[in-house]
Design a protein around this motif. Structure first.
Motif, PDB file in Angstrom:
ATOM      1  N   GLY A   1       0.804  -1.214   0.000  1.00  0.00           N
ATOM      2  CA  GLY A   1       0.000   0.000   0.000  1.00  0.00           C
ATOM      3  C   GLY A   1       0.839   1.266   0.000  1.00  0.00           C
ATOM      4  N   ILE A   2       1.823   1.338   0.892  1.00  0.00           N
ATOM      5  CA  ILE A   2       2.647   2.549   0.955  1.00  0.00           C
ATOM      6  C   ILE A   2       3.568   2.620  -0.256  1.00  0.00           C
ATOM      7  CG2 ILE A   2       4.459   1.494   2.379  1.00  0.00           C
ATOM      8  CD1 ILE A   2       3.201   5.171   2.490  1.00  0.00           C
ATOM      9  N   ARG A   3       3.991   1.471  -0.748  1.00  0.00           N
ATOM     10  CA  ARG A   3       4.822   1.464  -1.947  1.00  0.00           C
ATOM     11  C   ARG A   3       4.043   2.046  -3.131  1.00  0.00           C
ATOM     12  NH1 ARG A   3       9.382  -0.482  -3.787  1.00  0.00           N
ATOM     13  NH2 ARG A   3       9.477  -0.628  -6.046  1.00  0.00           N
ATOM     14  N   HIS A   4       2.784   1.642  -3.264  1.00  0.00           N
ATOM     15  CA  HIS A   4       1.936   2.141  -4.344  1.00  0.00           C
ATOM     16  C   HIS A   4       1.701   3.647  -4.190  1.00  0.00           C
ATOM     17  CE1 HIS A   4      -1.209   2.107  -7.406  1.00  0.00           C
ATOM     18  NE2 HIS A   4      -1.987   2.767  -6.565  1.00  0.00           N
ATOM     19  N   LYS A   5       1.495   4.083  -2.955  1.00  0.00           N
ATOM     20  CA  LYS A   5       1.246   5.506  -2.700  1.00  0.00           C
ATOM     21  C   LYS A   5       2.469   6.346  -3.069  1.00  0.00           C
ATOM     22  CE  LYS A   5      -0.732   8.489   0.921  1.00  0.00           C
ATOM     23  NZ  LYS A   5      -2.032   8.704   0.257  1.00  0.00           N
ATOM     24  N   PHE A   6       3.647   5.885  -2.672  1.00  0.00           N
ATOM     25  CA  PHE A   6       4.872   6.608  -3.001  1.00  0.00           C
ATOM     26  C   PHE A   6       5.148   6.573  -4.506  1.00  0.00           C
ATOM     27  CE2 PHE A   6       7.397   6.451   1.285  1.00  0.00           C
ATOM     28  CZ  PHE A   6       6.453   7.301   1.845  1.00  0.00           C
ATOM     29  N   ALA A   7       4.911   5.417  -5.125  1.00  0.00           N
ATOM     30  CA  ALA A   7       5.188   5.277  -6.559  1.00  0.00           C
ATOM     31  C   ALA A   7       4.348   6.249  -7.380  1.00  0.00           C
ATOM     32  CB  ALA A   7       4.927   3.844  -7.009  1.00  0.00           C
ATOM     33  N   GLY A   8       3.179   6.598  -6.869  1.00  0.00           N
ATOM     34  CA  GLY A   8       2.318   7.543  -7.568  1.00  0.00           C
ATOM     35  C   GLY A   8       2.864   8.955  -7.579  1.00  0.00           C
ATOM     36  N   HIS A   9       3.895   9.197  -6.790  1.00  0.00           N
ATOM     37  CA  HIS A   9       4.518  10.527  -6.732  1.00  0.00           C
ATOM     38  C   HIS A   9       5.979  10.469  -7.185  1.00  0.00           C
ATOM     39  CE1 HIS A   9       1.186  12.533  -4.559  1.00  0.00           C
ATOM     40  NE2 HIS A   9       0.955  11.308  -4.117  1.00  0.00           N
ATOM     41  N   ARG A  10       6.297   9.472  -7.969  1.00  0.00           N
ATOM     42  CA  ARG A  10       7.668   9.306  -8.461  1.00  0.00           C
ATOM     43  C   ARG A  10       8.075  10.500  -9.328  1.00  0.00           C
ATOM     44  NH1 ARG A  10      10.596   4.558  -9.068  1.00  0.00           N
ATOM     45  NH2 ARG A  10       8.700   3.307  -8.757  1.00  0.00           N
TER      46      ARG A  10
ATOM     47  N   GLU B   1      -0.666  10.581   6.059  1.00  0.00           N
ATOM     48  CA  GLU B   1      -1.961  10.237   5.466  1.00  0.00           C
ATOM     49  C   GLU B   1      -2.177   8.727   5.495  1.00  0.00           C
ATOM     50  OE1 GLU B   1      -2.057  11.736   1.518  1.00  0.00           O
ATOM     51  OE2 GLU B   1      -2.176  13.856   2.119  1.00  0.00           O
ATOM     52  N   TYR B   2      -1.135   7.996   5.128  1.00  0.00           N
ATOM     53  CA  TYR B   2      -1.252   6.537   5.054  1.00  0.00           C
ATOM     54  C   TYR B   2      -1.491   5.934   6.434  1.00  0.00           C
ATOM     55  CZ  TYR B   2      -0.337   1.752   3.559  1.00  0.00           C
ATOM     56  OH  TYR B   2      -0.464   0.416   3.284  1.00  0.00           O
ATOM     57  N   ILE B   3      -0.709   6.364   7.414  1.00  0.00           N
ATOM     58  CA  ILE B   3      -0.863   5.822   8.768  1.00  0.00           C
ATOM     59  C   ILE B   3      -2.224   6.207   9.349  1.00  0.00           C
ATOM     60  CG2 ILE B   3       0.011   5.967  11.137  1.00  0.00           C
ATOM     61  CD1 ILE B   3       2.834   6.169   9.968  1.00  0.00           C
ATOM     62  N   LYS B   4      -2.675   7.423   9.059  1.00  0.00           N
ATOM     63  CA  LYS B   4      -3.981   7.857   9.551  1.00  0.00           C
ATOM     64  C   LYS B   4      -5.097   7.016   8.943  1.00  0.00           C
ATOM     65  CE  LYS B   4      -6.934  11.955  10.030  1.00  0.00           C
ATOM     66  NZ  LYS B   4      -7.079  13.412   9.746  1.00  0.00           N
TER      67      LYS B   4
ATOM     68  N   GLN C   1      10.468  -5.763   5.687  1.00  0.00           N
ATOM     69  CA  GLN C   1      10.122  -5.739   4.262  1.00  0.00           C
ATOM     70  C   GLN C   1      10.311  -4.343   3.677  1.00  0.00           C
ATOM     71  OE1 GLN C   1       6.348  -7.364   3.093  1.00  0.00           O
ATOM     72  NE2 GLN C   1       6.932  -9.468   3.580  1.00  0.00           N
ATOM     73  N   LEU C   2       9.904  -3.331   4.406  1.00  0.00           N
ATOM     74  CA  LEU C   2      10.115  -1.956   3.944  1.00  0.00           C
ATOM     75  C   LEU C   2      11.604  -1.675   3.781  1.00  0.00           C
ATOM     76  CD1 LEU C   2       7.497  -0.194   6.238  1.00  0.00           C
ATOM     77  CD2 LEU C   2       7.465  -0.139   3.734  1.00  0.00           C
ATOM     78  N   TRP C   3      12.395  -2.151   4.725  1.00  0.00           N
ATOM     79  CA  TRP C   3      13.842  -1.915   4.687  1.00  0.00           C
ATOM     80  C   TRP C   3      14.481  -2.595   3.480  1.00  0.00           C
ATOM     81  CZ3 TRP C   3      15.181   1.653   8.111  1.00  0.00           C
ATOM     82  CH2 TRP C   3      16.537   1.977   8.243  1.00  0.00           C
TER      83      TRP C   3
ATOM     84  N   GLU D   1      13.144   6.093   0.269  1.00  0.00           N
ATOM     85  CA  GLU D   1      11.978   6.647   0.960  1.00  0.00           C
ATOM     86  C   GLU D   1      11.245   5.597   1.787  1.00  0.00           C
ATOM     87  OE1 GLU D   1      12.221   9.261  -2.829  1.00  0.00           O
ATOM     88  OE2 GLU D   1      12.643   7.188  -2.253  1.00  0.00           O
ATOM     89  N   LEU D   2      11.325   4.337   1.369  1.00  0.00           N
ATOM     90  CA  LEU D   2      10.652   3.279   2.126  1.00  0.00           C
ATOM     91  C   LEU D   2      11.419   2.913   3.389  1.00  0.00           C
ATOM     92  CD1 LEU D   2       9.316   1.154  -0.840  1.00  0.00           C
ATOM     93  CD2 LEU D   2       7.976   2.510   0.774  1.00  0.00           C
TER      94      LEU D   2
END
Length: 238
Positions: A14-23, A55-58, A74-76, A82-83
């Motif tokens: 989910g967070i990967r997709h959110k960040f990728a949208g702002h690449r 936003e994501y955590i909220k 996994q994030l690491w 950024e992840l």
């Protein structure tokens, strides 16, 4: 929470997709260069990245205690820096879930994909608060870091008290500086000076005395004295 088909937890996807949208490739190139080409970047500047993270955590919340370690690891392991930043912020936000055994895997974050940007955050925002929560673990772990051959762990031993202010254990600070003060490693010399500069805001007399007593490197001494000089100028202005 079940794994997805590509073996990433949905939380990580989910967070990967959110960040990728702002690449932004135009931002990513100089960010990568600034970090000496060691890491890939989405190219998200810090202000926007923090907004997206909040936003994501909220919206999604924090991972469960059972999945906290796996989520952060996994994030690491993702290529984009950024992840790793999000992983650290997630770790700090999850402090109510921390347990006495967590430093075993938190330490792996320090020694994997190591650079000042992650190590310094982990020192003051993860290790520092964790030792406050589990003070009985402090001496054993930080003394091992200080004696380690890994200079990032050595740096952690100097910086974990960075935000302790009046609660700083000066005996530990001094005893950890002593074996490292002749180190040729830039990041150790800088850490010693930074720790003393920060503590000078609380006890300038202690720092001034230590700087006079110990044969610190010019860099460590210069950084430490910045704190003393700042206080001196403030007093003269009164």
């Amino acid at each position: 929470m079940k794994k997805s088909g590509n073996n990433l937890l949905p939380y990580v996807e989910g967070i990967r997709h959110k960040f990728a949208g702002h690449r932004s490739s135009s931002n990513a190139a100089p960010m990568k260069k600034y970090m000496r080409d060691q890491f890939e970047f989405f190219g998200i500047k810090s202000v926007l990245r923090r907004e997206l993270s909040k936003e994501y955590i909220k919206f999604v919340g924090l991972p469960s205690r059972n999945e906290l370690e796996k989520t952060i690891i996994q994030l690491w392991n993702q290529p984009e820096r950024e992840l790793q930043y999000f992983a650290m912020e997630l770790l700090a936000a999850s402090k109510k879930m921390w347990e006495p055994t967590d430093m075993k895997w938190i330490e792996k974050l320090v020694t994997t994909k190591s650079w000042w940007d992650t190590v310094d955050f982990l020192a003051s925002n993860a290790a520092g608060p964790w030792f406050r929560k589990f003070p009985e673990k402090k001496s054993e772990i930080t003394s091992r870091w200080n004696a380690s051959e890994n200079f990032w762990l050595q740096r952690m031993s100097i910086l974990f008290q960075l935000k302790y202010k009046a609660e700083t254990d000066t005996k530990i600070l001094r005893s950890y500086i002593l074996p490292l003060m002749e180190s040729k490693e830039f990041f150790i010399r800088k850490a010693i000076g930074w720790a003393l500069r920060e503590y000078a805001k609380t006890d300038p007399k202690f720092v001034s005395k230590l700087v006079k007593e110990l044969p610190l490197s010019p860099l460590s001494k210069k950084e430490a004295m910045k704190g003393i000089e700042r206080i001196r100028r403030r007093e003269e202005a009164l």
